[in-house]
Write a protein that holds these residues in place. Structure first.
Motif, mmCIF file in Angstrom:
data_model
loop_
_atom_site.group_PDB
_atom_site.id
_atom_site.type_symbol
_atom_site.label_atom_id
_atom_site.label_comp_id
_atom_site.label_asym_id
_atom_site.label_seq_id
_atom_site.Cartn_x
_atom_site.Cartn_y
_atom_site.Cartn_z
ATOM 1 N N GLY A 45 -38.324 66.912 18.336
ATOM 2 C CA GLY A 45 -36.951 67.118 17.893
ATOM 3 C C GLY A 45 -36.729 68.398 17.104
ATOM 4 N N SER A 46 -37.752 69.254 17.015
ATOM 5 C CA SER A 46 -37.607 70.479 16.217
ATOM 6 C C SER A 46 -36.877 71.592 16.967
ATOM 7 N N GLY A 47 -36.812 71.514 18.292
ATOM 8 C CA GLY A 47 -36.117 72.532 19.072
ATOM 9 C C GLY A 47 -37.019 73.369 19.952
ATOM 10 N N LYS A 48 -38.241 72.920 20.189
ATOM 11 C CA LYS A 48 -39.191 73.697 20.992
ATOM 12 C C LYS A 48 -38.660 73.959 22.404
ATOM 13 N N THR A 49 -38.161 72.934 23.058
ATOM 14 C CA THR A 49 -37.660 73.094 24.421
ATOM 15 C C THR A 49 -36.420 73.987 24.442
ATOM 16 N N THR A 50 -35.582 73.880 23.437
ATOM 17 C CA THR A 50 -34.409 74.748 23.344
ATOM 18 C C THR A 50 -34.839 76.201 23.163
ATOM 19 N N LEU A 51 -35.861 76.439 22.338
ATOM 20 C CA LEU A 51 -36.376 77.796 22.178
ATOM 21 C C LEU A 51 -36.910 78.311 23.510
ATOM 22 N N TYR A 52 -37.659 77.487 24.220
ATOM 23 C CA TYR A 52 -38.149 77.886 25.545
ATOM 24 C C TYR A 52 -36.972 78.285 26.437
ATOM 25 N N ARG A 53 -35.976 77.414 26.516
ATOM 26 C CA ARG A 53 -34.825 77.677 27.383
ATOM 27 C C ARG A 53 -34.099 78.961 26.982
ATOM 28 N N ASP A 54 -33.925 79.159 25.676
ATOM 29 C CA ASP A 54 -33.155 80.310 25.200
ATOM 30 C C ASP A 54 -33.904 81.632 25.309
ATOM 31 N N ARG A 55 -35.229 81.626 25.169
ATOM 32 C CA ARG A 55 -35.970 82.895 25.093
ATOM 33 C C ARG A 55 -36.935 83.163 26.247
ATOM 34 N N PHE A 56 -37.380 82.108 26.941
ATOM 35 C CA PHE A 56 -38.459 82.310 27.904
ATOM 36 C C PHE A 56 -38.186 81.792 29.318
ATOM 37 N N LEU A 57 -37.128 81.102 29.542
ATOM 38 C CA LEU A 57 -36.867 80.457 30.826
ATOM 39 C C LEU A 57 -36.943 81.428 32.007
ATOM 40 N N ALA A 58 -36.421 82.627 31.841
ATOM 41 C CA ALA A 58 -36.370 83.582 32.947
ATOM 42 C C ALA A 58 -37.695 84.305 33.198
ATOM 43 N N THR A 59 -38.645 84.193 32.264
ATOM 44 C CA THR A 59 -39.862 85.003 32.376
ATOM 45 C C THR A 59 -41.171 84.220 32.352
ATOM 46 N N HIS A 60 -41.153 82.983 31.883
ATOM 47 C CA HIS A 60 -42.372 82.190 31.715
ATOM 48 C C HIS A 60 -42.169 80.793 32.307
ATOM 49 N N VAL A 61 -43.224 80.244 32.912
ATOM 50 C CA VAL A 61 -43.164 78.847 33.339
ATOM 51 C C VAL A 61 -43.455 77.958 32.140
ATOM 52 N N ARG A 62 -43.023 76.718 32.224
ATOM 53 C CA ARG A 62 -43.166 75.767 31.121
ATOM 54 C C ARG A 62 -44.290 74.782 31.422
ATOM 55 N N VAL A 63 -45.252 74.723 30.520
ATOM 56 C CA VAL A 63 -46.349 73.759 30.585
ATOM 57 C C VAL A 63 -46.019 72.702 29.535
ATOM 58 N N SER A 64 -45.792 71.470 29.979
ATOM 59 C CA SER A 64 -45.348 70.433 29.048
ATOM 60 C C SER A 64 -45.820 69.058 29.504
ATOM 61 N N MET A 65 -46.345 68.308 28.576
ATOM 62 C CA MET A 65 -46.720 66.927 28.888
ATOM 63 C C MET A 65 -45.491 66.090 29.235
ATOM 64 N N ASP A 66 -44.327 66.457 28.720
ATOM 65 C CA ASP A 66 -43.097 65.744 29.076
ATOM 66 C C ASP A 66 -42.839 65.832 30.578
ATOM 67 N N LEU A 67 -43.194 66.957 31.170
ATOM 68 C CA LEU A 67 -42.984 67.162 32.605
ATOM 69 C C LEU A 67 -44.163 66.707 33.448
ATOM 70 N N LEU A 68 -45.373 67.044 32.999
ATOM 71 C CA LEU A 68 -46.561 66.826 33.813
ATOM 72 C C LEU A 68 -47.178 65.441 33.637
ATOM 73 N N ARG A 69 -46.915 64.808 32.509
ATOM 74 C CA ARG A 69 -47.266 63.410 32.219
ATOM 75 C C ARG A 69 -48.739 63.091 31.983
ATOM 76 N N THR A 70 -49.681 63.845 32.564
ATOM 77 C CA THR A 70 -51.098 63.551 32.339
ATOM 78 C C THR A 70 -51.835 64.837 31.975
ATOM 79 N N ARG A 71 -52.935 64.683 31.231
ATOM 80 C CA ARG A 71 -53.749 65.859 30.884
ATOM 81 C C ARG A 71 -54.347 66.494 32.138
ATOM 82 N N ALA A 72 -54.699 65.680 33.121
ATOM 83 C CA ALA A 72 -55.286 66.230 34.347
ATOM 84 C C ALA A 72 -54.290 67.154 35.049
#
Length: 151
Positions: free
Chosen positions: A11-38
């Motif tokens: 809830g600190s705003g990490k995903t919002t920071l990603y969206r605002d500053r990096f969405l166009a240039t970096h892919v997002r690595v996130s357990m919220d999306l990928l669901r497993t460590r593997a």
């Protein structure tokens, strides 16, 4: 080649920071999306192999949590940048409470992350460390000057 590691409680705003500053240039690595460590490990390996800039959007509260991204990125020749995304604890709790389904974590999980959180330090392998807070006019990004417990 750039690897960005976001650090902050839920809830600190990490995903919002990603969206605002990096969405166009970096892919997002996130357990919220990928669901497993593997899956996360496989995706991170692909980013490293293909030299794809990426942002790790997880809480990353401890040195050990961050090391799983920092060490491989440095070994692959990436520049590693850390951001501590900070917000008032009441704001983070309110944001978390407003989430639905799997996105909402138990209050005990938020308290646990807060209790374990240690600010990242340059000796972990970061090339740069930044402190990010969201304000009414957008993000305030400043150099991270101290280390130790965040909360």
């Amino acid at each position: 080649m750039e690897a960005v590691v976001l650090c902050g409680v839920q809830g600190s705003g990490k995903t919002t920071l990603y969206r605002d500053r990096f969405l166009a240039t970096h892919v997002r690595v996130s357990m919220d999306l990928l669901r497993t460590r593997a899956r996360e490990t496989a995706f991170l390996s692909l980013c490293l192999e293909t030299r794809q800039p990426f942002v790790v959007d997880n809480t990353n509260p401890t040195v050990a949590d961050r090391a799983r991204y920092v060490a491989p990125a440095r070994e692959a020749g990436f520049r590693v940048i850390g951001y501590v995304v900070e917000v008032d604890a009441a704001v983070a709790a309110a944001r978390n409470a407003a989430r639905a389904g799997r996105a909402r974590i138990p209050d005990s999980g938020l308290r646990g992350t807060t209790a374990r959180f240690i600010r990242p330090a340059p000796d972990e392998g970061f090339d740069e460390l930044w402190h990010a807070t969201a304000g009414p006019e957008g993000w305030r990004i400043e150099p991270l000057l101290t280390s130790g417990r965040l909360f």
